[in-house]
Write an enzyme that holds these catalytic residues in place. Structure first.
Site, PDB file in Angstrom:
ATOM      1  N   ASN A 223      33.082  50.496  12.333  1.00  0.00           N
ATOM      2  CA  ASN A 223      33.084  51.833  12.952  1.00  0.00           C
ATOM      3  C   ASN A 223      31.710  52.227  13.493  1.00  0.00           C
ATOM      4  OD1 ASN A 223      35.619  51.697  11.992  1.00  0.00           O
ATOM      5  ND2 ASN A 223      35.478  53.387  10.535  1.00  0.00           N
TER       6      ASN A 223
ATOM      7  N   HIS B 225      35.358  72.903  58.583  1.00  0.00           N
ATOM      8  CA  HIS B 225      36.820  72.892  58.793  1.00  0.00           C
ATOM      9  C   HIS B 225      37.245  71.775  59.749  1.00  0.00           C
ATOM     10  CE1 HIS B 225      36.728  76.979  57.072  1.00  0.00           C
ATOM     11  NE2 HIS B 225      35.679  77.149  57.865  1.00  0.00           N
TER      12      HIS B 225
ATOM     13  N   SER C 225      45.534  44.403  61.729  1.00  0.00           N
ATOM     14  CA  SER C 225      46.904  44.735  61.326  1.00  0.00           C
ATOM     15  C   SER C 225      47.775  43.520  61.599  1.00  0.00           C
ATOM     16  CB  SER C 225      47.373  45.939  62.136  1.00  0.00           C
ATOM     17  OG  SER C 225      48.768  45.912  62.282  1.00  0.00           O
TER      18      SER C 225
ATOM     19  N   LYS D 299      44.389  46.770  66.431  1.00  0.00           N
ATOM     20  CA  LYS D 299      43.765  47.522  65.333  1.00  0.00           C
ATOM     21  C   LYS D 299      42.548  46.823  64.721  1.00  0.00           C
ATOM     22  CE  LYS D 299      45.314  50.886  63.651  1.00  0.00           C
ATOM     23  NZ  LYS D 299      46.503  51.043  62.833  1.00  0.00           N
TER      24      LYS D 299
ATOM     25  N   ASN E  22      40.619  48.030  61.373  1.00  0.00           N
ATOM     26  CA  ASN E  22      40.722  49.130  60.402  1.00  0.00           C
ATOM     27  C   ASN E  22      39.544  49.203  59.433  1.00  0.00           C
ATOM     28  OD1 ASN E  22      43.241  49.842  61.436  1.00  0.00           O
ATOM     29  ND2 ASN E  22      44.270  48.334  60.123  1.00  0.00           N
TER      30      ASN E  22
ATOM     31  N   GLU F  10      38.332  52.957  53.059  1.00  0.00           N
ATOM     32  CA  GLU F  10      39.529  53.546  52.451  1.00  0.00           C
ATOM     33  C   GLU F  10      39.645  53.108  50.992  1.00  0.00           C
ATOM     34  OE1 GLU F  10      42.585  52.355  55.195  1.00  0.00           O
ATOM     35  OE2 GLU F  10      41.698  53.556  56.783  1.00  0.00           O
TER      36      GLU F  10
ATOM     37  N   TYR G 299      36.960  57.877  12.459  1.00  0.00           N
ATOM     38  CA  TYR G 299      37.407  56.804  13.335  1.00  0.00           C
ATOM     39  C   TYR G 299      38.931  56.744  13.387  1.00  0.00           C
ATOM     40  CZ  TYR G 299      38.348  52.276  15.359  1.00  0.00           C
ATOM     41  OH  TYR G 299      38.828  51.295  16.182  1.00  0.00           O
TER      42      TYR G 299
ATOM     43  N   GLN H 155      39.777  52.372  20.389  1.00  0.00           N
ATOM     44  CA  GLN H 155      39.721  51.040  20.978  1.00  0.00           C
ATOM     45  C   GLN H 155      40.092  51.069  22.461  1.00  0.00           C
ATOM     46  OE1 GLN H 155      40.621  47.537  18.493  1.00  0.00           O
ATOM     47  NE2 GLN H 155      42.392  47.303  19.817  1.00  0.00           N
TER      48      GLN H 155
ATOM     49  N   LYS I 242      37.587  51.619  25.872  1.00  0.00           N
ATOM     50  CA  LYS I 242      36.775  50.586  26.528  1.00  0.00           C
ATOM     51  C   LYS I 242      37.389  50.134  27.843  1.00  0.00           C
ATOM     52  CE  LYS I 242      36.385  48.715  22.343  1.00  0.00           C
ATOM     53  NZ  LYS I 242      36.399  49.954  21.575  1.00  0.00           N
TER      54      LYS I 242
HETATM   55  N1  ARG Z   1      37.993  46.941  17.770  1.00  0.00           N
HETATM   56  C1  ARG Z   1      37.717  48.204  17.159  1.00  0.00           C
HETATM   57  C2  ARG Z   1      37.414  49.229  18.263  1.00  0.00           C
HETATM   58  O1  ARG Z   1      37.158  48.813  19.332  1.00  0.00           O
HETATM   59  C3  ARG Z   1      36.531  48.086  16.287  1.00  0.00           C
HETATM   60  C4  ARG Z   1      36.500  49.045  15.175  1.00  0.00           C
HETATM   61  C5  ARG Z   1      37.551  48.731  14.161  1.00  0.00           C
HETATM   62  N2  ARG Z   1      37.505  49.608  13.013  1.00  0.00           N
HETATM   63  C6  ARG Z   1      38.508  49.774  12.203  1.00  0.00           C
HETATM   64  N3  ARG Z   1      38.323  50.627  11.236  1.00  0.00           N
HETATM   65  N4  ARG Z   1      39.667  49.216  12.406  1.00  0.00           N
HETATM   66  O2  ARG Z   1      37.466  50.407  18.051  1.00  0.00           O
END
Ligand code: ARG
Length: 458
Positions: A109, A155, A276, A282, A284, A289, A316, A321, A324
């Site tokens: 954690n 505008h 295109s 075209k 583009n 975009e 936690y 998780q 990420k």
């Molecule tokens: N893979 C977990 C995360 O990204 C790591 C932490 C895991 N901790 C736990 N108490 N299960 O959050």
């Protein structure tokens, strides 16, 4: 065997394992996890949990893992739950049973938050560099096109003439604010959570401040419960990314419009445009975009993370998780859009004639005539009304204001004299906007000089 195997009598179900594992995403924290582990081993040695010799063996083992240039494929093939367990297992493989001492007093954690903060710190430095590069390209273009006049819009209606240089400088300012926000995010996150344990701190005598310094953090966090629960730094970084992507998407939109058949102010080279499958004529601006479009994914990252965190109990939770995914994808997109924006600035030309013609159209010198009348003591509101009438007449006659004769103009107000025509040129209009930050050539020169000073400062 899982890291937490002892308490369990059955093996994990394969489907549960696949669902639970995060290695596919967090393998990117490989370097950070090792660096934080090296610092942790040093602090364990200070606390006499490891002897100096044991610490050296662990440190060398970890450095070897780092040096062994593991590929993504190799790491993913390992069947580990996450990057933390992968590093620990690799260490045990390398140095044997001693490797099993490394996790003393540490929890995944506090470990994951430390790794993430280290990752954010190094990304922020790269992003700052990338933004600076884009800014210096804007300044290059701005220096080149100081005299290129084209219409400024409100505008999406032609409002007043500006220069291409002035437009570049506007984006320079936005990016400057993005840099400030990034630096602020960096300062806020520069506190190490390591040593917070699972949530309550650690029972071992750990000098958390020294540990923070070993990892190049300013110092350590204050409260262990908060430390393992805090993801504000991710939200801050994603907010900066979202705001900056909004800037890039407006930059893209402006250029898409300038390149349109309708405006025809600029033209992109073939090497960054696409055709295109059906329409042979075209060419583009897909590249822009896509910048505009990918902004939505970065907003999605911010909103998804905000929603993920909302209402989570301390401390936690495995929900973390998932953040990420959002963070990595959003930062990758932002970084590549900054790079691509430079490519765009290197591959276009300006259609000068169309720019000037467009700047002359749309009665964008109307306010000059108002100012002229105000100079002759006509009250502003009255002058505004009179010029409105003149524009109405000009539209009917399909003329520019400056194409009226002096006599025709004098019908609207007797104070108008021959010198009015000098006021109605594009050059005069630009010259007059001489307030600080305005579009007059000398103010633009001043802004360019300032921008160059900003870029030369570290
Ligand atoms: N893979 C977990 C995360 O990204 C790591 C932490 C895991 N901790 C736990 N108490 N299960 O959050």
């Amino acid at each position: 065997m899982n890291l937490w195997g002892g308490r369990f009598q059955e093996k994990s179900h394969k489907k549960f394992k696949d669902f639970n594992n995060s290695l596919k995403i967090d393998f990117r924290l490989f370097k950070e996890d090792i660096l934080a582990s090296i610092a942790w081993s040093q602090i364990l040695s200070d606390a006499s949990i490891l002897t100096t010799k044991e610490q050296k063996i662990i440190e060398n083992g970890l450095k070897n893992i780092l040096k062994n240039s593991f590929t993504k494929e190799k790491i993913l093939n390992s069947n580990s739950e996450d990057i933390h367990s992968w590093v620990e297992k690799e260490l045990i493989k390398k140095i044997g049973v001693l490797g099993k001492k490394l996790h003393t007093g540490r929890s995944r954690n506090d470990q994951i938050s430390t790794d993430l903060k280290l990752w954010c710190k190094s990304k922020i430095l790269q992003l700052l560099c990338q933004i600076k590069k884009l800014q210096s390209h804007l300044i290059k273009i701005a220096t080149k096109y100081q005299n290129t006049v084209f219409p400024g819009y409100t505008h999406l209606q032609r409002a007043q003439p500006i220069t291409f240089s002035f437009w570049c400088l506007a984006y320079f300012e936005m990016l400057e604010r993005d840099k400030k926000r990034l630096n602020n995010a960096l300062e806020n996150l520069d506190l190490s959570p390591l040593g917070s344990g699972a949530l309550a701190g650690t029972s071992w005598e750990i000098d958390r401040k020294k540990l923070a310094k070993l990892m190049n953090f300013r110092t350590c966090t204050n409260n262990a419960l908060d430390s393992v629960s805090d993801r504000d730094y991710i939200l801050e970084l994603l907010s900066v990314a979202s705001i900056s992507m909004m800037h890039l998407s407006r930059f893209a939109e402006d250029l898409i419009f300038y390149n349109s058949n309708e405006a025809n102010f600029i033209e992109f080279f073939d090497n960054i445009t696409s055709g295109s499958s059906l329409l042979p004529q075209k060419k583009n601006p897909d590249i822009l975009e896509l910048i505009r479009g990918r902004c939505s994914t970065v907003y999605g990252g911010l909103f998804s993370t905000l929603t993920l965190l909302k209402g989570l109990p301390l401390s936690y939770n495995k929900d973390f998780q998932e953040e990420k995914r959002n963070l990595f994808l959003s930062i990758d997109i932002w970084k590549s859009c900054l790079e691509i924006s430079i490519l765009v600035l290197k591959n276009f030309k300006i259609n000068f004639e169309n720019c000037t013609k467009a700047a002359q159209k749309g009665y964008s010198n109307s306010t000059e005539l108002v100012d002229y009348l105000v100079n002759k003591k006509v009250p502003f509101r009255e002058a505004h009304y009179l010029v409105g009438r003149i524009v109405l007449k000009a539209i009917k006659k399909k003329k520019f204001i400056e194409q009226f004769t002096l006599k025709e103009l004098q019908k609207y107000h007797s104070c108008i004299s021959q010198d009015v025509f000098e006021f109605l040129t594009l050059e005069a209009s630009l010259q007059k906007k001489n307030s600080f930050g305005g579009v007059s050539p000398s103010r633009v020169q001043e802004a360019l000089n300032n921008a160059k000073i900003i870029l030369s400062n570290k």
